[in-house]
Design an enzyme around this catalytic site. Structure first.
Site, PDB file in Angstrom:
ATOM      1  N   HIS A  23       0.840  -1.210   0.000  1.00 42.81           N
ATOM      2  CA  HIS A  23       0.000   0.000   0.000  1.00 42.81           C
ATOM      3  C   HIS A  23       0.874   1.259   0.000  1.00 42.81           C
ATOM      4  CE1 HIS A  23      -3.132  -2.723   2.075  1.00 42.81           C
ATOM      5  NE2 HIS A  23      -3.680  -2.382   0.935  1.00 42.81           N
ATOM      6  N   LYS A  47     -15.623  -7.240   5.628  1.00 43.43           N
ATOM      7  CA  LYS A  47     -15.052  -8.264   6.515  1.00 43.43           C
ATOM      8  C   LYS A  47     -14.807  -7.637   7.899  1.00 43.43           C
ATOM      9  CE  LYS A  47     -11.791  -8.339   3.341  1.00 43.43           C
ATOM     10  NZ  LYS A  47     -10.509  -8.523   2.674  1.00 43.43           N
ATOM     11  N   ARG A  97      -1.646  -6.288  -8.064  1.00 49.32           N
ATOM     12  CA  ARG A  97      -0.459  -7.100  -7.776  1.00 49.32           C
ATOM     13  C   ARG A  97      -0.273  -8.204  -8.804  1.00 49.32           C
ATOM     14  NH1 ARG A  97      -2.406  -8.741  -2.071  1.00 49.32           N
ATOM     15  NH2 ARG A  97      -4.300  -8.573  -3.310  1.00 49.32           N
ATOM     16  N   SER A 135      -2.575  -7.969   3.310  1.00 49.49           N
ATOM     17  CA  SER A 135      -2.880  -7.689   4.717  1.00 49.49           C
ATOM     18  C   SER A 135      -3.193  -8.980   5.463  1.00 49.49           C
ATOM     19  CB  SER A 135      -4.076  -6.735   4.813  1.00 49.49           C
ATOM     20  OG  SER A 135      -3.781  -5.539   4.140  1.00 49.49           O
TER      21      SER A 135
HETATM   22  N1  COA Z   1      -0.004  -4.144  -2.111  1.00 48.45           N
HETATM   23  C1  COA Z   1      -0.256  -5.085  -1.204  1.00 48.45           C
HETATM   24  N2  COA Z   1      -1.487  -5.542  -0.935  1.00 48.45           N
HETATM   25  C2  COA Z   1      -2.484  -4.985  -1.610  1.00 48.45           C
HETATM   26  C3  COA Z   1      -2.304  -4.004  -2.550  1.00 48.45           C
HETATM   27  C4  COA Z   1      -0.992  -3.573  -2.797  1.00 48.45           C
HETATM   28  N3  COA Z   1      -0.734  -2.615  -3.686  1.00 48.45           N
HETATM   29  N4  COA Z   1      -3.483  -3.665  -3.060  1.00 48.45           N
HETATM   30  C5  COA Z   1      -4.385  -4.426  -2.440  1.00 48.45           C
HETATM   31  N5  COA Z   1      -3.776  -5.225  -1.571  1.00 48.45           N
HETATM   32  C6  COA Z   1      -4.418  -6.255  -0.739  1.00 48.45           C
HETATM   33  C7  COA Z   1      -4.588  -5.874   0.672  1.00 48.45           C
HETATM   34  O1  COA Z   1      -3.450  -6.227   1.405  1.00 48.45           O
HETATM   35  C8  COA Z   1      -5.817  -6.666   1.053  1.00 48.45           C
HETATM   36  O2  COA Z   1      -5.405  -7.989   1.332  1.00 48.45           O
HETATM   37  P1  COA Z   1      -6.324  -9.067   2.087  1.00 48.45           P
HETATM   38  O3  COA Z   1      -7.497  -9.351   1.204  1.00 48.45           O
HETATM   39  O4  COA Z   1      -5.405 -10.192   2.225  1.00 48.45           O
HETATM   40  O5  COA Z   1      -6.719  -8.464   3.403  1.00 48.45           O
HETATM   41  C9  COA Z   1      -6.629  -6.671  -0.223  1.00 48.45           C
HETATM   42  O6  COA Z   1      -5.693  -6.484  -1.256  1.00 48.45           O
HETATM   43  C10 COA Z   1      -7.598  -5.560  -0.383  1.00 48.45           C
HETATM   44  O7  COA Z   1      -7.419  -4.589   0.604  1.00 48.45           O
HETATM   45  P2  COA Z   1      -7.334  -3.050   0.452  1.00 48.45           P
HETATM   46  O8  COA Z   1      -6.259  -2.634  -0.477  1.00 48.45           O
HETATM   47  O9  COA Z   1      -7.231  -2.524   1.840  1.00 48.45           O
HETATM   48  O10 COA Z   1      -8.630  -2.620  -0.277  1.00 48.45           O
HETATM   49  P3  COA Z   1     -10.073  -3.187  -0.175  1.00 48.45           P
HETATM   50  O11 COA Z   1     -10.285  -4.047  -1.362  1.00 48.45           O
HETATM   51  O12 COA Z   1     -10.346  -3.757   1.162  1.00 48.45           O
HETATM   52  O13 COA Z   1     -10.865  -1.810  -0.333  1.00 48.45           O
HETATM   53  C11 COA Z   1     -12.762  -0.478  -0.865  1.00 48.45           C
HETATM   54  C12 COA Z   1     -12.113  -1.842  -0.809  1.00 48.45           C
HETATM   55  C13 COA Z   1     -12.675   0.284   0.416  1.00 48.45           C
HETATM   56  C14 COA Z   1     -12.134   0.360  -1.943  1.00 48.45           C
HETATM   57  C15 COA Z   1     -14.227  -0.823  -1.217  1.00 48.45           C
HETATM   58  O14 COA Z   1     -14.711  -1.791  -0.283  1.00 48.45           O
HETATM   59  C16 COA Z   1     -15.132   0.360  -1.192  1.00 48.45           C
HETATM   60  O15 COA Z   1     -15.090   1.157  -2.085  1.00 48.45           O
HETATM   61  N6  COA Z   1     -15.995   0.456  -0.160  1.00 48.45           N
HETATM   62  C17 COA Z   1     -16.951   1.528  -0.027  1.00 48.45           C
HETATM   63  C18 COA Z   1     -18.347   1.047  -0.456  1.00 48.45           C
HETATM   64  C19 COA Z   1     -18.513   1.138  -1.963  1.00 48.45           C
HETATM   65  O16 COA Z   1     -18.407   2.187  -2.566  1.00 48.45           O
HETATM   66  N7  COA Z   1     -18.826  -0.017  -2.587  1.00 48.45           N
HETATM   67  C20 COA Z   1     -19.091  -0.062  -4.010  1.00 48.45           C
HETATM   68  C21 COA Z   1     -17.870  -0.296  -4.820  1.00 48.45           C
HETATM   69  S1  COA Z   1     -17.804  -1.976  -5.319  1.00 48.45           S
END
Ligand code: COA
Length: 163
Positions: A23, A47, A97, A135
């Site tokens: 990140h 989650k 990734r 993560s």
């Molecule tokens: N490097 C390392 N890990 C990464 C990464 C990177 N560049 N990019 C993503 N990841 C990993 C994270 O470590 C995490 O791993 P895990 O699944 O093992 O825990 C996973 O990818 C995703 O996590 P994160 O990057 O924190 O993003 P997310 O997918 O949880 O975020 C939101 C999602 C917040 C963007 C999304 O839920 C959202 O927009 N929510 C608001 C509601 C909404 O608008 N919904 C409609 C849209 S579908």
């Protein structure tokens, strides 16, 4: 004529449970590309999170504090596109990734476009040194008292060691 992306603000949103070096790599590179970057932490992810929203936010804020730029860290509720509009941005940054990320990311980008067609999603490929980090892997290693210091920013490694 379009003003291009360099004068725009972008939003990099996630759960950040916890923020990893992957990140951080995206934050550093997006900060170089845009005039402002909002790192937006979803308050109530689908989650159950290990860390509260307040703690995820403070860990991210501390992790990015040494980066020179116009970076705002805050939590948000509701739809991401509404947050993006609220802060006056029009770009969502996501990190990719591997091919395995593509399907989820493509679906999210298309849904966000359906909801708000004035907002673009831009993907940055993660740097190769962090393409294997996630993560959940970090949480798993910390659960068994393993060393996560090469996977996450130093302040987050310290916090994970105290779990
Ligand atoms: N490097 C390392 N890990 C990464 C990464 C990177 N560049 N990019 C993503 N990841 C990993 C994270 O470590 C995490 O791993 P895990 O699944 O093992 O825990 C996973 O990818 C995703 O996590 P994160 O990057 O924190 O993003 P997310 O997918 O949880 O975020 C939101 C999602 C917040 C963007 C999304 O839920 C959202 O927009 N929510 C608001 C509601 C909404 O608008 N919904 C409609 C849209 S579908």
């Amino acid at each position: 004529m379009s003003s291009g992306v360099s004068g725009s603000s972008a939003v990099y949103a996630g759960t950040f449970d916890p923020m990893t070096n992957g990140h951080l790599d995206i934050v550093v590179r997006a900060n170089d590309m845009f005039s402002g970057l909002h790192v937006a932490i979803v308050r109530e992810p689908p989650k159950i999170a290990l860390f509260s929203a307040a703690e995820r936010e403070s860990l991210v804020r501390e992790a990015v504090s040494g980066i020179n730029g116009n970076i705002v860290v805050e939590s948000f509720d509701g739809l991401l596109v509404d947050y993006v509009r609220r802060v006056g941005a029009r770009i969502i940054i996501r990190g990719l990734r591997a091919v395995s990320d593509y399907e989820y990311e493509a679906q999210m980008a298309m849904i966000n476009r359906q909801l708000a067609d004035d907002i673009e999603t831009i993907f940055l490929m993660t740097s190769d040194y962090c393409s294997f980090i996630s993560s959940s892997v970090v949480r798993e290693i910390a659960r068994y008292k393993g060393d996560v210091s090469s996977l996450v920013p130093a302040n987050i490694a310290r916090r994970m060691q105290s779990l």
